[in-house]
Design a protein around this motif. Structure first.
Motif, PDB file in Angstrom:
ATOM      1  N   GLY A 151       0.847  10.347  64.104  1.00  0.00           N
ATOM      2  CA  GLY A 151       1.229  10.573  65.658  1.00  0.00           C
ATOM      3  C   GLY A 151       1.103   9.375  66.427  1.00  0.00           C
ATOM      4  N   VAL A 152       1.179   9.032  67.323  1.00  0.00           N
ATOM      5  CA  VAL A 152       1.392   8.259  67.631  1.00  0.00           C
ATOM      6  C   VAL A 152       0.431   8.728  69.608  1.00  0.00           C
ATOM      7  CG1 VAL A 152       2.870   6.747  68.449  1.00  0.00           C
ATOM      8  CG2 VAL A 152       3.170   8.692  69.577  1.00  0.00           C
ATOM      9  N   LEU A 153      -0.810   8.171  69.491  1.00  0.00           N
ATOM     10  CA  LEU A 153      -1.961   8.142  71.149  1.00  0.00           C
ATOM     11  C   LEU A 153      -0.604   8.003  72.812  1.00  0.00           C
ATOM     12  CD1 LEU A 153      -4.576   9.053  71.183  1.00  0.00           C
ATOM     13  CD2 LEU A 153      -4.986   6.438  71.758  1.00  0.00           C
ATOM     14  N   ASP A 154      -1.089   9.511  73.328  1.00  0.00           N
ATOM     15  CA  ASP A 154       0.089   9.554  74.449  1.00  0.00           C
ATOM     16  C   ASP A 154      -1.118  10.161  75.291  1.00  0.00           C
ATOM     17  OD1 ASP A 154       1.508   9.909  76.528  1.00  0.00           O
ATOM     18  OD2 ASP A 154       2.629  11.566  75.239  1.00  0.00           O
ATOM     19  N   GLY A 155      -2.041   9.091  75.891  1.00  0.00           N
ATOM     20  CA  GLY A 155      -2.981   9.247  77.000  1.00  0.00           C
ATOM     21  C   GLY A 155      -4.136  10.170  75.844  1.00  0.00           C
ATOM     22  N   ASP A 156      -4.889  10.853  76.123  1.00  0.00           N
ATOM     23  CA  ASP A 156      -6.118  11.237  75.754  1.00  0.00           C
ATOM     24  C   ASP A 156      -5.733  12.514  74.531  1.00  0.00           C
ATOM     25  OD1 ASP A 156      -6.105  13.640  77.206  1.00  0.00           O
ATOM     26  OD2 ASP A 156      -7.427  13.688  77.269  1.00  0.00           O
ATOM     27  N   VAL A 157      -4.273  12.407  74.069  1.00  0.00           N
ATOM     28  CA  VAL A 157      -4.305  13.606  73.131  1.00  0.00           C
ATOM     29  C   VAL A 157      -2.557  12.394  71.949  1.00  0.00           C
ATOM     30  CG1 VAL A 157      -3.957  15.946  73.660  1.00  0.00           C
ATOM     31  CG2 VAL A 157      -1.319  13.942  73.686  1.00  0.00           C
ATOM     32  N   TYR A 158      -2.276  13.237  70.853  1.00  0.00           N
ATOM     33  CA  TYR A 158      -1.954  12.338  69.746  1.00  0.00           C
ATOM     34  C   TYR A 158      -0.061  13.181  70.172  1.00  0.00           C
ATOM     35  CZ  TYR A 158      -5.315   9.470  68.071  1.00  0.00           C
ATOM     36  OH  TYR A 158      -5.955   8.232  67.598  1.00  0.00           O
ATOM     37  N   ARG A 159       0.350  12.858  70.804  1.00  0.00           N
ATOM     38  CA  ARG A 159       1.625  13.164  70.538  1.00  0.00           C
ATOM     39  C   ARG A 159       2.182  13.139  69.013  1.00  0.00           C
ATOM     40  NH1 ARG A 159       6.638  13.969  73.309  1.00  0.00           N
ATOM     41  NH2 ARG A 159       8.638  14.594  72.527  1.00  0.00           N
ATOM     42  N   ILE A 160       2.189  14.839  67.916  1.00  0.00           N
ATOM     43  CA  ILE A 160       2.053  13.838  66.336  1.00  0.00           C
ATOM     44  C   ILE A 160       3.566  14.026  66.174  1.00  0.00           C
ATOM     45  CG2 ILE A 160       2.684  15.907  64.509  1.00  0.00           C
ATOM     46  CD1 ILE A 160      -0.064  17.137  66.020  1.00  0.00           C
ATOM     47  N   LYS A 161       4.206  13.550  64.754  1.00  0.00           N
ATOM     48  CA  LYS A 161       5.470  12.603  64.410  1.00  0.00           C
ATOM     49  C   LYS A 161       5.437  13.642  63.503  1.00  0.00           C
ATOM     50  CE  LYS A 161       5.555   8.622  64.909  1.00  0.00           C
ATOM     51  NZ  LYS A 161       5.392   7.063  64.786  1.00  0.00           N
ATOM     52  N   ASP A 162       4.746  13.440  62.193  1.00  0.00           N
ATOM     53  CA  ASP A 162       4.409  14.286  61.038  1.00  0.00           C
ATOM     54  C   ASP A 162       3.054  14.904  60.895  1.00  0.00           C
ATOM     55  OD1 ASP A 162       5.980  15.512  58.495  1.00  0.00           O
ATOM     56  OD2 ASP A 162       6.363  13.340  58.018  1.00  0.00           O
ATOM     57  N   LEU A 163       3.849  16.119  59.672  1.00  0.00           N
ATOM     58  CA  LEU A 163       1.772  16.099  59.142  1.00  0.00           C
ATOM     59  C   LEU A 163       2.758  16.859  57.749  1.00  0.00           C
ATOM     60  CD1 LEU A 163       3.082  19.073  61.293  1.00  0.00           C
ATOM     61  CD2 LEU A 163       0.531  19.206  61.225  1.00  0.00           C
ATOM     62  N   VAL A 164       1.387  15.862  56.591  1.00  0.00           N
ATOM     63  CA  VAL A 164       1.043  16.498  55.229  1.00  0.00           C
ATOM     64  C   VAL A 164       0.057  17.514  54.955  1.00  0.00           C
ATOM     65  CG1 VAL A 164       1.936  15.140  53.275  1.00  0.00           C
ATOM     66  CG2 VAL A 164       2.297  14.241  55.182  1.00  0.00           C
ATOM     67  N   GLU A 165       0.368  18.058  53.894  1.00  0.00           N
ATOM     68  CA  GLU A 165      -0.993  19.189  53.660  1.00  0.00           C
ATOM     69  C   GLU A 165      -1.288  17.988  52.216  1.00  0.00           C
ATOM     70  OE1 GLU A 165      -2.655  21.837  54.809  1.00  0.00           O
ATOM     71  OE2 GLU A 165      -3.883  22.177  53.308  1.00  0.00           O
ATOM     72  N   LYS A 166      -2.469  17.620  52.545  1.00  0.00           N
ATOM     73  CA  LYS A 166      -3.268  17.841  51.378  1.00  0.00           C
ATOM     74  C   LYS A 166      -2.895  16.605  50.789  1.00  0.00           C
ATOM     75  CE  LYS A 166      -6.234  21.029  51.723  1.00  0.00           C
ATOM     76  NZ  LYS A 166      -5.358  22.276  51.204  1.00  0.00           N
ATOM     77  N   PRO A 167      -2.268  14.989  51.225  1.00  0.00           N
ATOM     78  CA  PRO A 167      -1.834  14.927  50.453  1.00  0.00           C
ATOM     79  C   PRO A 167      -2.161  12.792  49.998  1.00  0.00           C
ATOM     80  CG  PRO A 167      -2.439  13.296  52.746  1.00  0.00           C
ATOM     81  CD  PRO A 167      -2.449  14.701  52.400  1.00  0.00           C
ATOM     82  N   LYS A 168      -2.118  12.603  48.930  1.00  0.00           N
ATOM     83  CA  LYS A 168      -2.723  11.638  48.358  1.00  0.00           C
ATOM     84  C   LYS A 168      -3.187  10.569  48.518  1.00  0.00           C
ATOM     85  CE  LYS A 168      -1.807  12.311  43.248  1.00  0.00           C
ATOM     86  NZ  LYS A 168      -0.794  13.528  42.852  1.00  0.00           N
ATOM     87  N   PRO A 169      -4.145   9.424  48.991  1.00  0.00           N
ATOM     88  CA  PRO A 169      -4.645   9.050  49.897  1.00  0.00           C
ATOM     89  C   PRO A 169      -3.416   7.514  49.839  1.00  0.00           C
ATOM     90  CG  PRO A 169      -6.342   9.788  49.027  1.00  0.00           C
ATOM     91  CD  PRO A 169      -5.575   9.744  48.127  1.00  0.00           C
ATOM     92  N   GLU A 170      -2.901   7.323  48.844  1.00  0.00           N
ATOM     93  CA  GLU A 170      -1.356   6.322  48.642  1.00  0.00           C
ATOM     94  C   GLU A 170      -0.188   6.595  49.568  1.00  0.00           C
ATOM     95  OE1 GLU A 170      -3.450   7.936  45.548  1.00  0.00           O
ATOM     96  OE2 GLU A 170      -1.853   7.924  44.936  1.00  0.00           O
ATOM     97  N   VAL A 171      -0.471   8.094  49.458  1.00  0.00           N
ATOM     98  CA  VAL A 171       1.329   7.941  50.632  1.00  0.00           C
ATOM     99  C   VAL A 171       0.565   9.355  51.798  1.00  0.00           C
ATOM    100  CG1 VAL A 171       2.271   8.368  48.377  1.00  0.00           C
ATOM    101  CG2 VAL A 171       1.253  10.271  49.549  1.00  0.00           C
ATOM    102  N   ALA A 172      -1.090   9.422  51.988  1.00  0.00           N
ATOM    103  CA  ALA A 172      -1.100   9.786  53.932  1.00  0.00           C
ATOM    104  C   ALA A 172      -0.890   8.864  55.062  1.00  0.00           C
ATOM    105  CB  ALA A 172      -2.357   9.505  53.439  1.00  0.00           C
TER     106      ALA A 172
END
Ligand code: G1P
Length: 288
Positions: free
Chosen positions: A175-196
């Motif tokens: 996500g990208v910070l937009d004021g005091d919130v993040y505008r979410i660009k993508d979400l992944v459930e329980k990714p491996k650290p290499e691809v998070a």
């Protein structure tokens, strides 16, 4: 003026495997921190934000949750007769609150648990509270998320920065910070650290809109073979903006043994009756 968010869902049908054998026949949501079960902390947090309707998604071996929020005439009578007014008040604190219980017959995942609440939620925005994420009440996380929802009228999910080595335990956002919130660009459930995509983890507080239900109805199983809320939110991104709100304060993962111990110590150190003696004990104990 009618408040926007008046309903909260408390998924409580999970198997609690991280706490076996304690959770073999009793719900993990009933594990206490000091003298109150995890789910009561969660319900009180919602009440403090003006939530009026409480829906608990239960499953097998979860009857204790319903009993906990029910009246207990015999106990009340005993406390009344023995003049234990404070305890009586404490156990009656929620007697005016209405709970609805929906049984999730098979533990198919968080996304499926939320879908079970569809007939109750109908077409209103609602909060989702995972009671094993214990939030320091002083950081007013849910209250802030409701404020963001009231302003932006978009789903809001709670975030916390976690060490890269722990990302595979969470839903992770990009996500990208937009004021005091993040505008979410993508979400992944329980990714491996290499691809998070980041180390911004979803924690157990969500403000959702009812359009998530259409997606959940069609959602295929994801990580761990379960119907994941994170995957449904990812699909929702194609239709609307979702924001993330970074917690300003402490969260304890009380579904994990170390997190549970930390929460207990933290709450004990802030408990008026216990803090002094407990601190003294800890100081002594740590010298050994
Ligand atoms: C669930 C969600 C996950 C989130 C986590 C927060 O996972 O699926 O995205 O990060 O709660 O506690 P669970 O802990 O149920 O495996």
């Amino acid at each position: 003026m009618k408040r926007n968010i008046t309903k909260a869902i408390f998924p409580a049908a999970g198997l609690g495997t991280r706490f076996l054998p304690a959770t073999k026949a009793s719900p993990k949501e009933m594990m206490p921190i000091i003298d109150k079960p995890l789910i009561q902390y969660a319900v009180e947090e919602a009440m403090a934000c003006g939530i009026e309707e409480f829906v608990v998604i239960t499953g097998k071996y979860k009857r204790a949750i319903e009993d906990h929020f029910d009246s207990a005439y015999e106990l009340e009578e005993k406390l009344r007769n023995s003049g234990k007014k404070k305890l009586l008040e404490e156990i009656n604190k929620m007697s005016h609150v209405n709970f609805a219980y929906i049984r999730q017959r098979v533990a198919l995942g968080l996304g499926h648990a939320i879908l079970c609440a569809k007939p109750f939620v109908k077409d209103e925005p609602f909060a989702v509270i995972l009671s094993d994420d214990v939030i320091d009440p002083e950081c007013f996380l849910l209250q802030e998320m409701i404020r963001v929802y009231d302003e932006l009228k978009c789903p809001v999910i709670a975030l916390e920065e976690v060490p890269k080595s722990e990302v595979s335990r969470y839903g992770i956002i990009d996500g990208v910070l937009d004021g005091d919130v993040y505008r979410i660009k993508d979400l992944v459930e329980k990714p491996k650290p290499e691809v998070a995509p980041s180390n911004l983890a979803i924690i157990g507080r969500y403000i959702l809109t009812p359009d998530i239900f259409d997606i959940l109805e069609k959602q295929k199983p994801g990580a761990g073979g379960e119907i994941q809320l994170t995957d449904a939110l990812r699909a929702l991104l194609n239709r609307r903006v979702i924001y993330g709100y970074l917690i300003r304060g402490n969260r304890f993962d009380a579904g994990d043994k170390l997190g549970y111990l930390k929460a207990t110590v933290d709450f004990a150190l802030r408990n008026k009756e216990l803090a002094g003696d407990f601190r003294e004990y800890m100081v002594q104990r740590l010298k050994q």
